[in-house]
Structures are given as C-alpha cells and as structure tokens.
Write a protein that holds these residues in place. Sequence first.
Motif, PDB file in Angstrom:
ATOM      1  N   ALA A   1      77.332 -14.143 112.991  1.00  0.00           N
ATOM      2  CA  ALA A   1      78.020 -13.414 111.922  1.00  0.00           C
ATOM      3  C   ALA A   1      79.453 -13.107 112.330  1.00  0.00           C
ATOM      4  O   ALA A   1      80.388 -13.244 111.524  1.00  0.00           O
ATOM      5  N   GLY A   2      79.647 -12.693 113.584  1.00  0.00           N
ATOM      6  CA  GLY A   2      80.990 -12.404 114.069  1.00  0.00           C
ATOM      7  C   GLY A   2      81.877 -13.632 114.078  1.00  0.00           C
ATOM      8  O   GLY A   2      83.065 -13.560 113.710  1.00  0.00           O
ATOM      9  N   ILE A   3      81.318 -14.778 114.469  1.00  0.00           N
ATOM     10  CA  ILE A   3      82.078 -16.034 114.459  1.00  0.00           C
ATOM     11  C   ILE A   3      82.464 -16.403 113.034  1.00  0.00           C
ATOM     12  O   ILE A   3      83.598 -16.813 112.765  1.00  0.00           O
ATOM     13  N   ALA A   4      81.507 -16.270 112.112  1.00  0.00           N
ATOM     14  CA  ALA A   4      81.787 -16.613 110.712  1.00  0.00           C
ATOM     15  C   ALA A   4      82.901 -15.742 110.147  1.00  0.00           C
ATOM     16  O   ALA A   4      83.801 -16.233 109.453  1.00  0.00           O
ATOM     17  N   LEU A   5      82.865 -14.449 110.443  1.00  0.00           N
ATOM     18  CA  LEU A   5      83.901 -13.546 109.938  1.00  0.00           C
ATOM     19  C   LEU A   5      85.265 -13.904 110.523  1.00  0.00           C
ATOM     20  O   LEU A   5      86.269 -13.973 109.793  1.00  0.00           O
ATOM     21  N   ASP A   6      85.316 -14.127 111.812  1.00  0.00           N
ATOM     22  CA  ASP A   6      86.587 -14.462 112.469  1.00  0.00           C
ATOM     23  C   ASP A   6      87.148 -15.768 111.918  1.00  0.00           C
ATOM     24  O   ASP A   6      88.329 -15.859 111.537  1.00  0.00           O
ATOM     25  N   ALA A   7      86.297 -16.792 111.842  1.00  0.00           N
ATOM     26  CA  ALA A   7      86.753 -18.104 111.381  1.00  0.00           C
ATOM     27  C   ALA A   7      87.209 -18.062 109.926  1.00  0.00           C
ATOM     28  O   ALA A   7      88.252 -18.627 109.566  1.00  0.00           O
ATOM     29  N   ALA A   8      86.445 -17.390 109.067  1.00  0.00           N
ATOM     30  CA  ALA A   8      86.814 -17.309 107.651  1.00  0.00           C
ATOM     31  C   ALA A   8      88.116 -16.545 107.474  1.00  0.00           C
ATOM     32  O   ALA A   8      88.962 -16.909 106.641  1.00  0.00           O
ATOM     33  N   THR A   9      88.284 -15.494 108.255  1.00  0.00           N
ATOM     34  CA  THR A   9      89.504 -14.691 108.167  1.00  0.00           C
ATOM     35  C   THR A   9      90.736 -15.506 108.560  1.00  0.00           C
ATOM     36  O   THR A   9      91.828 -15.292 108.025  1.00  0.00           O
ATOM     37  N   ARG A  10      90.563 -16.453 109.457  1.00  0.00           N
ATOM     38  CA  ARG A  10      91.690 -17.296 109.887  1.00  0.00           C
ATOM     39  C   ARG A  10      91.930 -18.472 108.939  1.00  0.00           C
ATOM     40  O   ARG A  10      92.868 -19.232 109.136  1.00  0.00           O
ATOM     41  N   GLY A  11      91.061 -18.622 107.942  1.00  0.00           N
ATOM     42  CA  GLY A  11      91.263 -19.678 106.964  1.00  0.00           C
ATOM     43  C   GLY A  11      90.463 -20.940 107.194  1.00  0.00           C
ATOM     44  O   GLY A  11      90.712 -21.966 106.543  1.00  0.00           O
TER      45      GLY A  11
ATOM     46  N   GLY B   1      80.504 -22.619 107.764  1.00  0.00           N
ATOM     47  CA  GLY B   1      79.147 -22.454 107.259  1.00  0.00           C
ATOM     48  C   GLY B   1      78.249 -21.914 108.358  1.00  0.00           C
ATOM     49  O   GLY B   1      78.487 -22.156 109.544  1.00  0.00           O
ATOM     50  N   VAL B   2      77.215 -21.181 107.956  1.00  0.00           N
ATOM     51  CA  VAL B   2      76.244 -20.609 108.895  1.00  0.00           C
ATOM     52  C   VAL B   2      74.843 -20.982 108.449  1.00  0.00           C
ATOM     53  O   VAL B   2      74.496 -20.818 107.273  1.00  0.00           O
ATOM     54  N   LEU B   3      74.041 -21.458 109.386  1.00  0.00           N
ATOM     55  CA  LEU B   3      72.633 -21.781 109.128  1.00  0.00           C
ATOM     56  C   LEU B   3      71.767 -20.903 110.016  1.00  0.00           C
ATOM     57  O   LEU B   3      71.980 -20.838 111.228  1.00  0.00           O
ATOM     58  N   GLU B   4      70.787 -20.229 109.413  1.00  0.00           N
ATOM     59  CA  GLU B   4      69.868 -19.372 110.162  1.00  0.00           C
ATOM     60  C   GLU B   4      68.444 -19.779 109.822  1.00  0.00           C
ATOM     61  O   GLU B   4      68.066 -19.814 108.660  1.00  0.00           O
ATOM     62  N   LYS B   5      67.636 -20.099 110.839  1.00  0.00           N
ATOM     63  CA  LYS B   5      66.311 -20.668 110.558  1.00  0.00           C
ATOM     64  C   LYS B   5      65.303 -19.627 110.061  1.00  0.00           C
ATOM     65  O   LYS B   5      64.308 -19.978 109.432  1.00  0.00           O
ATOM     66  N   ASN B   6      65.549 -18.352 110.340  1.00  0.00           N
ATOM     67  CA  ASN B   6      64.712 -17.286 109.790  1.00  0.00           C
ATOM     68  C   ASN B   6      65.584 -16.427 108.873  1.00  0.00           C
ATOM     69  O   ASN B   6      66.283 -16.963 108.048  1.00  0.00           O
TER      70      ASN B   6
ATOM     71  N   MET C   1      77.953 -10.311 108.093  1.00  0.00           N
ATOM     72  CA  MET C   1      77.780 -11.601 107.422  1.00  0.00           C
ATOM     73  C   MET C   1      78.241 -11.500 105.969  1.00  0.00           C
ATOM     74  O   MET C   1      78.879 -12.429 105.441  1.00  0.00           O
ATOM     75  N   LYS C   2      77.932 -10.398 105.313  1.00  0.00           N
ATOM     76  CA  LYS C   2      78.396 -10.197 103.931  1.00  0.00           C
ATOM     77  C   LYS C   2      79.920 -10.207 103.872  1.00  0.00           C
ATOM     78  O   LYS C   2      80.516 -10.816 102.971  1.00  0.00           O
ATOM     79  N   THR C   3      80.547  -9.553 104.834  1.00  0.00           N
ATOM     80  CA  THR C   3      82.009  -9.512 104.875  1.00  0.00           C
ATOM     81  C   THR C   3      82.579 -10.901 105.079  1.00  0.00           C
ATOM     82  O   THR C   3      83.582 -11.279 104.446  1.00  0.00           O
ATOM     83  N   ALA C   4      81.939 -11.691 105.929  1.00  0.00           N
ATOM     84  CA  ALA C   4      82.381 -13.074 106.148  1.00  0.00           C
ATOM     85  C   ALA C   4      82.284 -13.880 104.860  1.00  0.00           C
ATOM     86  O   ALA C   4      83.195 -14.652 104.516  1.00  0.00           O
ATOM     87  N   CYS C   5      81.177 -13.697 104.125  1.00  0.00           N
ATOM     88  CA  CYS C   5      80.991 -14.447 102.879  1.00  0.00           C
ATOM     89  C   CYS C   5      81.993 -14.002 101.814  1.00  0.00           C
ATOM     90  O   CYS C   5      82.464 -14.820 101.012  1.00  0.00           O
TER      91      CYS C   5
ATOM     92  N   ARG D   1      82.244  -9.125 118.887  1.00  0.00           N
ATOM     93  CA  ARG D   1      83.535  -9.497 118.277  1.00  0.00           C
ATOM     94  C   ARG D   1      84.407 -10.286 119.246  1.00  0.00           C
ATOM     95  O   ARG D   1      85.056 -11.268 118.859  1.00  0.00           O
ATOM     96  N   LYS D   2      84.388  -9.879 120.523  1.00  0.00           N
ATOM     97  CA  LYS D   2      85.168 -10.612 121.529  1.00  0.00           C
ATOM     98  C   LYS D   2      84.541 -11.969 121.818  1.00  0.00           C
ATOM     99  O   LYS D   2      85.248 -12.944 122.070  1.00  0.00           O
ATOM    100  N   MET D   3      83.215 -12.050 121.780  1.00  0.00           N
ATOM    101  CA  MET D   3      82.549 -13.343 121.935  1.00  0.00           C
ATOM    102  C   MET D   3      82.984 -14.282 120.820  1.00  0.00           C
ATOM    103  O   MET D   3      83.310 -15.448 121.056  1.00  0.00           O
ATOM    104  N   ALA D   4      82.990 -13.756 119.590  1.00  0.00           N
ATOM    105  CA  ALA D   4      83.407 -14.567 118.449  1.00  0.00           C
ATOM    106  C   ALA D   4      84.858 -15.010 118.604  1.00  0.00           C
ATOM    107  O   ALA D   4      85.199 -16.167 118.320  1.00  0.00           O
TER     108      ALA D   4
END
Length: 565
Positions: A37-47, A51-56, A183-187, A383-386
Amino acid sequence: MEGKSSFSAKRRETVLKAMEQETPLDLLVIGGGITGAGIALDAATRGMRVGVLEKNDFGSGTSSRSTKLIHGGLRYLKQGDVKLVQEVGRERAILYKNAPHLVVPAPMLLPVYKGGTYGYLATSIGLYVYDWLAGVARKERRKMLSRKQTMELEPLLKKDGLKGGGLYFEYRTDDARLTLDIMKTACQRGAKAVNYTEVTDFVYENGRAAGVTVHDRISGRHHEIRAKHIVNAAGPWADEIRSIDGSLKGKRLFLTKGVHLVVDSHRLPVHQAAYFDTPDGRMVFVIPRGHITYIGTTDTAYSASIDQPRMTQEDRDYLIRAVNAMFPAVKLTERDIRSHWAGLRPLIYEEGKGPSELSRKDEIFISDSQLITIAGGKLTGFRKMAEKVVDLVAGRLQQSGGKAYPSCSTDKITISGGERPEGVSYEDWKRQMIQDGIAAGVDGQTMQEWVDLYGSNALRIVKRLPESARLNIPPQLQWLHAQLTYSVEEEMTVTPADFLRLRSGWSYFNLAKAEKYRNIVEKMMNDLLDLQPEQKEAQLAMLNQLFRHLHELPVNEQQLQSMTS
C-alpha cells in the motif's frame, strides 16, 4: 453513489481489466499489505501508473496481525541501532500527523524489578536517550517513577522486587485500517488495486519479468498484466513469489510467529498499557482498549501453513503464565480468552541467531529476471521502505525512458479519514463529527465507533442512512446496512469474514457483536453483491472458518504442522 468508486467491490473486475489493458504499467506490486500500500501511494503520487495485486484481502496477512502499535523503536535501542531509532521516531511523528484517526498516543509503563533485564538507572538513561533520538515531543517524554508511584499507577503489578518504573509513549493503531486507508488514498491518486487476485506465473521477455498471469479468485477468470517493473512485496509469501520466478537463492526469509490474546477488561483491569519482562527474559505487552485488554506477543520460529497461522494451546498458556506472573491477583485462565490472533514476521535469516535476535531491518533483492523483492521491515517503517523501492523504480524508468519523476512526498499526504477543516484540531473535529452523526439519527455509541474506525469517512456512512431507510431496512439495522454499503462500495469488501475481521475489527475486539450480527452481515452482503448460490456457499465457508479458528486450538506446533501440511 453506488459502485462508482474505483475501490468498490462491485468494480473489482472492471479495475482488473483496466489494469490488463493499460499495458504496460510503470509498476506492478504483488502484495496488498502495508508495504504494498505504501509503495502504491508513493508511486501514484509521483505520477507512475501503478497496479496492486493481493491474493487475499488487503492487509489480511502480517499487516493486520501485529501488536497494533506504531513503535518508537525502543527495542532497536537495546540492539544499539541508533540510526533506526531516529528513523522510526520520525516516521511515527509523520503518521501521527497524517493519520490522526488511526494513530493515538498511549503512555506505556515499563516496571523495573530487582534482577530484571534493566536496572532503574539503566532504564532511566535508556528512555532518556530514546526520547532524544526519536525526537519525542516534550509533553510525551519519559518520566521515572518511584516504587510508590508505580504501584499507584498500576496497583495490579507484582509487588515483590518492584523498584519503580519508567513511563514512556508508544502510539496505538489499527493496523488493518491503516493499511486499507493508505491503499484507498493511493487509489484516490490513480493507483489500481484489486484483492483476491493471485499471481500464478510470470511472463518473460528476453529473460526479464515483464508481466504476470493472475487468477481472480472471485470470478475464476485469468488475466495477464504487463509492467515495466514488478515489485514483490508479499511479506511472508515473498519467497513463494521468488520460487515462481525461479530466483529463490541466497538470502531467504525466516518466519516467526507472534500471538495475541484478547480478554474482557474486567478480567484484566489494568489502568494503562505496560511492557514487562516474562520469567524467561522475553518482553510482553498488556494494552487496554475500550472494554477489552489484549496481550502479546510470542516470538517463535514457524514453519507451518503461511495462509493459516494459528495460535496453539502452547502459545495461549505461555502468555497466560506471563500475565499471571506480573499481575498475580488476576488469575487468568483459558476460559477468559475472548478472541485471539496470530501473525508471521517475515525476517531475513541470519546464521546463528535466534528468532528474537534477528534484525527487523528491511532489505531489497533483485533477481536475474529483474524482479524486485522488498522483505523484512516493520509496520512503523513502511513509508521509508516504499520510498526506497519507488526511488529505485523511478531511476530505472528514467534510465530507460528519459522521464524524470519527483522525489517522495508521502510525508505530506493526509491519509484517507484523517482530513479535517483547516485550523481545527482533530480532537475538536471528532467531537463535531459525533454531534453531527447524532443529529442525523445515529446513536452516540455507534457514531463514536465509526469515527474511531473511519475518521472523517464516518460522515460518508451517515450520508448513506437515507438510502437504507428508502430500501425499507428495519430501523434498528439501518446503521449496519449503511456501514456495510459503504464498506462494499468504497472499501472493496468482498466477504462477510473480511468485514468482521479487517474492516470493523469486531472478531478481535468485540466478538460478542461479531457473533450477534454475523448472519445479518452475511445476508446483507449477499444482497449488496448479488451473489450466485455457489458464491454464497464459498463466503459462508470462509465465515465459518473465521469463527472456528477463534474457538478451536491445536495443542502444539507439531499438531498445527500436521493439520496444515
């Protein structure tokens, strides 16, 4: 309003098809926990197109099974990792600012006993250094307490050998809600995320991982999604993804299990949270939360099913013994356990070290196919990992395509639910939201629960009440229908079990409520999602499994291994 959100369970397949057609994505993330979720938010914010896939379900693994604390890094100070203490202290402050609905300061008592891990002076110095390194606010800095002050603060503590105590601050959170709201914020910023989508294979071009084959576990359909870069952020499942890629070599994960128990507060009526030595030298938390108190955690090597980590009778009895040794008057028994959870820590294996000694640091692996894996780490450091992962991807995208991406700015982004009017404190805003909800016909206790769970998004549930009334939902159930409708249409809630465990937390912290409403939740969600008979059967099976796991415990790890092998 119905089904319009890109984070609606009714639009899962639409989002998945859009992900498939938007070829190739700049970045595809495997894993919908806190790191993904943190990666998705960071990446989306940078433009980036991400996409994120979660098996559960989102946050269903380690990210909903922690001690539910945004740690300031006290244990890292014990290990001598000064830099990490500084980093997590900064990260905690950022989260407190950006997600005030989910990050709550909680004073923590550290009792000092004769013959314990630390003496009084060492505890005083350690907590002082911790406050200084972590940049703790003045009003939250540690206080050292005399024996008398410690007993006044927590009368239930064992008196024999007590020398005093230290009072410092941790921050309590709801880890599942935090993951979901990120994740909602990223979307909201353009990311596409879909749960119940399992990666079954990789697609290669010239030896490079260029996409994945995905099985939609709800529809049964298969999709192929292409991406310029793929990140494996699957937590305990990271090595399984590396195996699919054929790159499981070198460093590997070492999984340890942490277990938590929940009891009614009247059975463990501690005045406030405490962190204390166990008879075998490990440390355990006891944390009051409303009408319950929860206890944790264990730290033992784990090799059974990753999909179904479970508490055993051994785990339960260990924590009961630890609590009874520290609070001898309470005399807890197995009959006092109302609910529990077990989670897995995906640590990096180090030769010669035991589970409690392994580093909680994160690490990035890059395979020959250029699959990027991020492993290890802690909830507080997501967040730092992302940022590290997205910096790496941004550099590679610029190198191959010439487009430069901005640096990370997620430290300045308010997480969904944390919004409030400018110039208004969050505490004042909470009071106003509760008053507004009551004025709209919601009872005060329900509105308080909604605000604690959803923050400012509670008002979005309130706005759904007229629709529930229009559908002739019984007045005493309109609150639940509105909450479920919001959960399905704005939080991609696919199953009743996920609502009861991950969206509401009832199965953890209000099991009586979960049991009371489980059948109604199932019926309402069947109607909201217009499920077919076979889908209803599958969802009922998941619901039954949730409650069965809360009531039936394997005797020990060997029995658990045989049950899940």
